[in-house]
Write an enzyme that holds these catalytic residues in place. Structure first.
Site, PDB file in Angstrom:
ATOM      1  N   ASP A 114       0.825  -1.211   0.000  1.00 22.64           N
ATOM      2  CA  ASP A 114       0.000   0.000   0.000  1.00 22.64           C
ATOM      3  C   ASP A 114       0.854   1.254   0.000  1.00 22.64           C
ATOM      4  O   ASP A 114       0.336   2.359  -0.071  1.00 22.64           O
ATOM      5  CB  ASP A 114      -0.923  -0.002   1.242  1.00 22.64           C
ATOM      6  CG  ASP A 114      -1.928   1.151   1.210  1.00 22.64           C
ATOM      7  OD1 ASP A 114      -2.280   1.668   2.287  1.00 22.64           O
ATOM      8  OD2 ASP A 114      -2.324   1.554   0.099  1.00 22.64           O
ATOM      9  N   SER A 161      -7.288   5.579   0.344  1.00 23.02           N
ATOM     10  CA  SER A 161      -7.600   4.299  -0.296  1.00 23.02           C
ATOM     11  C   SER A 161      -8.999   3.879   0.118  1.00 23.02           C
ATOM     12  O   SER A 161      -9.347   3.969   1.302  1.00 23.02           O
ATOM     13  CB  SER A 161      -6.615   3.225   0.167  1.00 23.02           C
ATOM     14  OG  SER A 161      -5.334   3.778   0.343  1.00 23.02           O
ATOM     15  N   GLN A 194      -6.286  -1.660  -6.134  1.00 18.59           N
ATOM     16  CA  GLN A 194      -6.829  -0.741  -5.115  1.00 18.59           C
ATOM     17  C   GLN A 194      -7.528   0.427  -5.815  1.00 18.59           C
ATOM     18  O   GLN A 194      -7.081   0.869  -6.887  1.00 18.59           O
ATOM     19  CB  GLN A 194      -5.668  -0.202  -4.281  1.00 18.59           C
ATOM     20  CG  GLN A 194      -6.062   0.892  -3.302  1.00 18.59           C
ATOM     21  CD  GLN A 194      -4.904   1.367  -2.437  1.00 18.59           C
ATOM     22  OE1 GLN A 194      -4.540   2.542  -2.473  1.00 18.59           O
ATOM     23  NE2 GLN A 194      -4.320   0.473  -1.656  1.00 18.59           N
TER      24      GLN A 194
END
Ligand SMILES: CC(C)(COP(=O)(O)OP(=O)(O)OC[C@H]1O[C@@H](n2cnc3c(N)ncnc32)[C@H](O)[C@@H]1OP(=O)(O)O)[C@@H](O)C(=O)NCCC(=O)NCCSC(=O)CC(=O)O
Length: 359
Positions: A273, A294, A344
């Site tokens: 991430d 996110s 994502q």
């Protein structure tokens, strides 16, 4: 006490008087292929920046405390930093998404048997994490089949979920059906500068404005437990529309060692991430981000890998619109094996940025 699943410790239990790191290295030493952790592993920079040779991701960030069956907390296992209970918090002041995903996968992994391995996870970030308080992880054992087990984990703060994460684990199985894309051809890690070395290079530029010097110095001071070597990093001061793609070598800072594939998947969740969502912003230099976060995060684990060894992160953003952007990523081992795929979506609120130069 550190968590364990069915007797096997996913992470060491720091016994009295020994730090988690030494308990961890004793567990590491037990597995045959491990050399005792006495010398720095990998490039010299690995030890120069680490308080100890073991990755803080393993000895601290991902070392949850078991409160009850299927209930964990990160309160006492994270070393206290300026926020008190979280090792590193992005400047957005929201808990780093990768930390919550990695810790949720640790909690899920504690509830499955030793001989099955994470093959996928899908999460939604439903509320921003509060860096001033710890996180509780509640595991729901959805199903245990012959070959697959499914878990649902809620990360909870102030009595509300901040993340919901479904993960699936599979028993090792062989199959004649196998294929993968070919790894991109890029310079190897030892031909490239680390992110820190690049920032120091920019800071030596006498023409750099004070504002950017301050920003870069703050970035350099952050204790991100990940090492990165960007490939073709854009000149820091160039304001041009770039393709929505980026490649960088990435690994956990510090030593983790062989042996525990569940642990490497949890570390990869943390790593995956970092600097991921920004891929969608690369073509849009003329806008300044007012808010970005996110929304979700998915991962598929394809083959064994070491999260403390350099892996190539190939990131691309095929689409952005309606205040959202989609990013997709592939983590490649240096031998060309595709280890992990990620995806994502994020939310962006932007405004036109003043066209000031960084020089
Ligand atoms: C995504 C959400 C914000 C969506 O929730 P909501 O729909 O209620 O919120 P919202 O979108 O209306 O508003 C969110 C914030 O953006 C602001 N906002 C809303 N619309 C805006 C606009 N048009 N222009 C500018 N700002 C705007 C609001 O003021 C609000 O801040 P205000 O709250 O002041 O009203 C929430 O689900 C959430 O916070 N999820 C968690 C996201 C997360 O933590 N991801 C992982 C970490 S982020 C990460 O890891 C990236 C990083 O940190 O690097």
């Amino acid at each position: 006490m550190a968590a364990s699943s069915g007797g096997k410790k996913l992470l060491p239990e720091p016994s009295k008087g020994t730090s988690a790191a030494s308990a961890h290295s004793s567990i590491l030493r037990k597995s045959s292929s491990e050399k005792p952790v006495t010398e720095a592993t990998g490039s010299g920079s690995k030890s120069s920046r680490n308080e100890d040779l073991h990755s803080v991701l393993v000895t601290s960030v991902l070392n949850l405390e078991r409160l009850d069956l299927d209930l964990y907390s990160n309160e006492h296992s994270n070393r206290c930093t300026f926020t008190g209970t979280h090792h590193w918090v992005p400047r957005s002041r929201m808990l780093f998404g990768g930390q919550i995903v990695g810790q949720a996968l640790v909690a899920a992994a504690m509830s499955v048997s030793e001989n099955i391995y994470a093959h996928s996870l899908h999460c939604y970030f439903v509320r921003a994490g509060d860096p001033k308080v710890p996180v509780l992880y509640q595991v729901d054992r959805i199903r245990d089949g012959k070959s697959f087990s499914v878990r649902s984990v809620k990360a909870i703060q102030h009595g509300n979920p901040i993340l919901i994460c479904q993960s699936s684990f599979q028993r090792k199985m062989e199959s004649p059906i196998h294929h993968q894309f070919t790894m991109p051809v890029v310079p190897s890690p030892n031909e490239l500068l680390t992110q820190e070395e690049l920032i120091q290079k920019y800071l030596r530029d006498p023409a750099l404005t004070e504002k950017y010097k301050v920003g870069l110095t703050k970035l350099l001071a952050e204790e991100v437990p990940i090492e990165i070597k960007p490939i073709n990093p854009p000149e820091y001061y160039r304001r041009v529309a770039l393709e929505s793609k980026q490649h960088f070598w990435v690994r956990a800072r510090g030593y983790i060692g062989e042996g525990n594939m569940k642990l490497h998947c949890c570390v990869a969740a943390y790593i995956s991430d970092y600097s991921f969502l920004r891929t969608a912003l690369l073509p849009h230099f003329q806008y300044k981000v007012k808010f970005m976060a996110s929304l979700d995060h998915s991962m598929w684990f394809h083959a064994p890998f070491r999260s403390d060894e350099w892996m190539l992160y190939e990131c691309e953003s095929p689409w952005a619109g309606s205040c959202r952007g989609l990013v997709q990523g592939r983590l490649w081992k240096q031998d060309g094996v595709l280890a992990v795929s990620c995806a994502q979506e994020g939310v962006f609120y932007v405004k036109p940025s003043a066209a000031e130069s960084k020089l």
